[in-house]
Enzyme design. Structure first.
Site, short mmCIF file in Angstrom:
data_model
loop_
_atom_site.label_atom_id
_atom_site.label_comp_id
_atom_site.label_asym_id
_atom_site.label_seq_id
_atom_site.Cartn_x
_atom_site.Cartn_y
_atom_site.Cartn_z
N SER A 126 0.81 -1.22 0.00
CA SER A 126 0.00 0.00 0.00
C SER A 126 0.84 1.27 0.00
CB SER A 126 -0.87 -0.02 1.27
OG SER A 126 -1.41 1.25 1.51
N GLU A 128 0.16 3.63 1.77
CA GLU A 128 0.23 4.04 3.18
C GLU A 128 1.64 3.83 3.73
OE1 GLU A 128 -1.78 5.12 6.08
OE2 GLU A 128 -2.66 6.12 4.36
N TYR A 150 -1.48 0.31 10.72
CA TYR A 150 -1.75 -0.34 9.43
C TYR A 150 -0.56 -0.17 8.49
CZ TYR A 150 -3.61 -0.89 4.68
OH TYR A 150 -3.79 -1.26 3.37
P1 NAP Z 1 -11.39 -4.79 1.93
O1 NAP Z 1 -12.55 -4.43 1.07
O2 NAP Z 1 -11.34 -4.30 3.34
O3 NAP Z 1 -11.29 -6.40 1.93
C1 NAP Z 1 -10.48 -7.07 2.86
C2 NAP Z 1 -10.71 -8.57 2.71
O4 NAP Z 1 -9.87 -9.27 3.65
C3 NAP Z 1 -12.15 -9.03 3.00
O5 NAP Z 1 -12.50 -10.03 2.07
C4 NAP Z 1 -12.03 -9.65 4.39
O6 NAP Z 1 -12.99 -10.63 4.67
C5 NAP Z 1 -10.65 -10.28 4.28
N1 NAP Z 1 -10.05 -10.62 5.58
C6 NAP Z 1 -9.84 -9.80 6.64
N2 NAP Z 1 -9.25 -10.48 7.64
C7 NAP Z 1 -9.08 -11.75 7.22
C8 NAP Z 1 -8.51 -12.93 7.79
N3 NAP Z 1 -8.03 -12.94 9.04
N4 NAP Z 1 -8.48 -14.07 7.05
C9 NAP Z 1 -8.99 -14.09 5.80
N5 NAP Z 1 -9.56 -13.00 5.21
C10 NAP Z 1 -9.59 -11.85 5.91
O7 NAP Z 1 -10.02 -4.32 1.24
P2 NAP Z 1 -9.75 -3.89 -0.29
O8 NAP Z 1 -9.97 -2.44 -0.42
O9 NAP Z 1 -10.39 -4.85 -1.20
O10 NAP Z 1 -8.16 -4.08 -0.34
C11 NAP Z 1 -7.58 -5.34 -0.67
C12 NAP Z 1 -6.16 -5.37 -0.16
O11 NAP Z 1 -5.40 -4.32 -0.76
C13 NAP Z 1 -5.98 -5.18 1.34
O12 NAP Z 1 -4.90 -5.95 1.76
C14 NAP Z 1 -5.67 -3.69 1.48
O13 NAP Z 1 -4.97 -3.45 2.69
C15 NAP Z 1 -4.83 -3.49 0.24
N6 NAP Z 1 -4.83 -2.14 -0.33
C16 NAP Z 1 -6.00 -1.53 -0.63
C17 NAP Z 1 -5.99 -0.28 -1.22
C18 NAP Z 1 -7.27 0.43 -1.60
O14 NAP Z 1 -7.20 1.64 -1.87
N7 NAP Z 1 -8.39 -0.26 -1.67
C19 NAP Z 1 -4.75 0.34 -1.52
C20 NAP Z 1 -3.57 -0.34 -1.22
C21 NAP Z 1 -3.62 -1.59 -0.64
P3 NAP Z 1 -14.46 -10.24 5.27
O15 NAP Z 1 -15.30 -9.88 4.09
O16 NAP Z 1 -14.85 -11.50 5.93
O17 NAP Z 1 -14.26 -9.09 6.21
O1 G4F Z 2 -10.57 6.71 2.73
P1 G4F Z 2 -9.57 6.61 3.81
O2 G4F Z 2 -10.02 6.00 5.09
O3 G4F Z 2 -8.33 5.85 3.17
P2 G4F Z 2 -6.78 5.78 3.59
O4 G4F Z 2 -6.55 6.05 5.02
O5 G4F Z 2 -6.02 6.62 2.61
O6 G4F Z 2 -6.47 4.23 3.34
C1 G4F Z 2 -6.92 3.56 2.17
O7 G4F Z 2 -5.94 3.67 1.17
C2 G4F Z 2 -4.70 3.01 1.48
C3 G4F Z 2 -3.76 3.24 0.29
O8 G4F Z 2 -3.03 4.43 0.50
C4 G4F Z 2 -4.98 1.54 1.70
F1 G4F Z 2 -3.81 0.89 1.93
C5 G4F Z 2 -5.93 1.36 2.86
O9 G4F Z 2 -6.23 -0.02 3.03
C6 G4F Z 2 -7.22 2.11 2.54
O10 G4F Z 2 -7.83 1.46 1.45
O11 G4F Z 2 -9.01 8.08 4.17
C7 G4F Z 2 -8.47 8.93 3.17
C8 G4F Z 2 -8.22 10.31 3.76
C9 G4F Z 2 -7.43 10.29 5.08
O12 G4F Z 2 -6.46 11.31 5.04
C10 G4F Z 2 -8.45 10.64 6.14
O13 G4F Z 2 -7.95 11.32 7.26
O14 G4F Z 2 -9.48 10.91 4.08
C11 G4F Z 2 -9.39 11.54 5.33
N1 G4F Z 2 -10.73 11.66 5.90
C12 G4F Z 2 -11.35 12.83 6.18
N2 G4F Z 2 -12.55 12.60 6.75
C13 G4F Z 2 -11.54 10.65 6.27
C14 G4F Z 2 -12.69 11.25 6.80
N3 G4F Z 2 -11.40 9.31 6.17
C15 G4F Z 2 -12.42 8.54 6.61
N4 G4F Z 2 -12.32 7.21 6.49
N5 G4F Z 2 -13.57 9.08 7.17
C16 G4F Z 2 -13.75 10.43 7.28
O15 G4F Z 2 -14.76 10.89 7.78
#
Ligand code: NAP
Ligand code: G4F
Length: 326
Positions: A126, A128, A150
């Site tokens: 990520s 992050e 995280y």
């Molecule tokens: P998400 O919607 O939160 O999905 C997370 C998945 O992980 C869900 O299917 C969840 O199952 C499963 N899970 C959680 N704990 C588990 C465990 N102990 N054993 C097996 N499965 C488990 O996340 P996403 O946005 O699709 O992201 C996918 C991956 O990319 C994550 O690793 C996230 O950290 C990473 N990532 C995401 C972003 C982004 O912007 N979306 C960016 C960079 C990296 P349940 O449905 O049962 O909860």
């Molecule tokens: O949407 P966010 O919660 O995503 P964040 O923290 O960037 O993380 C996501 O992206 C990562 C990749 O860089 C992934 F690895 C991670 O798993 C996840 O998918 O927050 C985005 C921004 C933050 O700066 C937060 O402080 O939005 C700001 N924010 C402002 N108000 C808020 C809010 N975030 C959330 N969730 N809720 C608010 O009310």
């Protein structure tokens, strides 16, 4: 006749898991999805493809379950998308986050090493990890400075992936993906919180939207574009790590402005800043340089920021109208 490839996806019920499963099915793969046991099923995002994938029970906490799955199904590729992925929760549950998001990666890598080290492995790293950025834009060589439990856990997951590649000659890749969103995003993440909030306000179901830091800037892309990059990484001659990003950044405020604008409203009349959504340590600015992915993989994002905002708001309007029988 070419042999059908088999892929195992951990986290198939999540946003990315559902898009990746669709993509791999379209590519002719046999898809195995690992789900964790819970008292209620949570197949909302995959119900349209449920009859096309094989769902198996396992958990990143339990290496034995991973070994059993790998032994039984012998996938060619493993995509490790499972994680505790919500940054805010990682402060209230830091140990749990470390167990799943960090050590979970070692468990699955080690299960692969034991069962068949030739299985190709993708780790969902990520942006992050860049946290308090030391370079703008961020690329593969930019040093990490995580700002949340995280982010720290993801740094561990990244380096253990590199380490297994170098120690055991495994085909293990780390995709450093910047934020990617969609109508399938969890409701707690800021983009979906905004699109859903806008739709509720437009339909007269809410009067305000409470948010935290409006000045944070993110490089937001569309999840459907990003899962293709995961597959591309595992289908090169050599394993490597790649940044996946759009190269453009926008503030949370700008997302609000566009989303409210889409339904003819002014965000300043509805958005209220609320301390409860501020973070103990913030990531102020993320913007990625995906040159390596573009030149080596041939990957580029296809959905613009404006298209992403519009599709998310439209989807939430549609879903809420259906639920309200409007
Ligand atoms: P998400 O919607 O939160 O999905 C997370 C998945 O992980 C869900 O299917 C969840 O199952 C499963 N899970 C959680 N704990 C588990 C465990 N102990 N054993 C097996 N499965 C488990 O996340 P996403 O946005 O699709 O992201 C996918 C991956 O990319 C994550 O690793 C996230 O950290 C990473 N990532 C995401 C972003 C982004 O912007 N979306 C960016 C960079 C990296 P349940 O449905 O049962 O909860
Ligand atoms: O949407 P966010 O919660 O995503 P964040 O923290 O960037 O993380 C996501 O992206 C990562 C990749 O860089 C992934 F690895 C991670 O798993 C996840 O998918 O927050 C985005 C921004 C933050 O700066 C937060 O402080 O939005 C700001 N924010 C402002 N108000 C808020 C809010 N975030 C959330 N969730 N809720 C608010 O009310």
């Amino acid at each position: 006749m070419a042999k059908i490839k088999r892929a195992l996806i951990t986290g198939i019920t999540g946003q990315d898991g559902s898009y990746l499963a669709e993509f791999l099915l379209d590519m002719g793969y046999e898809v195995i999805g690992m789900i964790r046991r819970s008292s209620t099923v949570n197949f909302e995002r995959i119900k349209h493809i449920q009859d096309k994938v094989t769902l198996v029970s396992g958990d990143l906490f339990d290496e034995v379950s991973l070994i059993h799955i790998l032994r039984e199904y012998r996938p060619n590729e493993v995509y490790n998308l499972a994680a505790q992925s919500f940054v805010q929760t990682s402060w209230s549950q830091p140990v749990f986050t470390g167990e799943v998001t960090a050590l979970g990666v070692t468990r699955i890598l080690d299960a692969i090493r034991i069962v068949d080290p030739d299985i190709r492995f993708y780790q969902a790293s990520s942006s992050e990890m860049f946290g308090k950025v030391v370079e703008v834009p961020q690329k593969e060589t930019t040093p990490f400075y995580p700002r949340s439990p995280y982010g720290v856990a993801k740094v561990y997951g990244h380096w253990i992936t590199v380490n297994y590649r170098e120690s055991y000659d495994m085909f293990a890749c780390s995709g450093i993906l910047f934020n990617h969103e969609s109508e399938r995003r969890g409701l707690e993440f800021v983009t979906r919180k905004i699109s859903h909030g806008v739709a509720r306000i437009k339909l007269g179901l809410d009067k305000e939207l409470r948010l935290g830091n409006l000045e944070a800037q993110r490089d937001w892309g569309f999840a459907g574009d990003y899962v293709k990059a995961m597959w591309m990484m595992l289908n090169q001659d050599q394993p490597s790590d790649y940044v996946i990003a759009t190269g453009k950044t926008h503030s949370v405020r700008r997302f609000c402005e566009l989303a409210f604008d889409h339904v003819g409203l002014d965000y300043r009349d509805y958005v209220v800043q609320d301390e409860r959504f501020m973070r103990p340590a913030e990531v102020d600015l993320l913007i990625g340089d995906a040159t390596k992915a573009r030149t080596t993989l041939g990957w580029h994002p296809e959905t613009s920021f404006e298209e992403l905002v519009a599709r998310m708001v439209e989807s939430d309007l549609r879903l809420l109208k259906q639920a309200q029988h409007l």
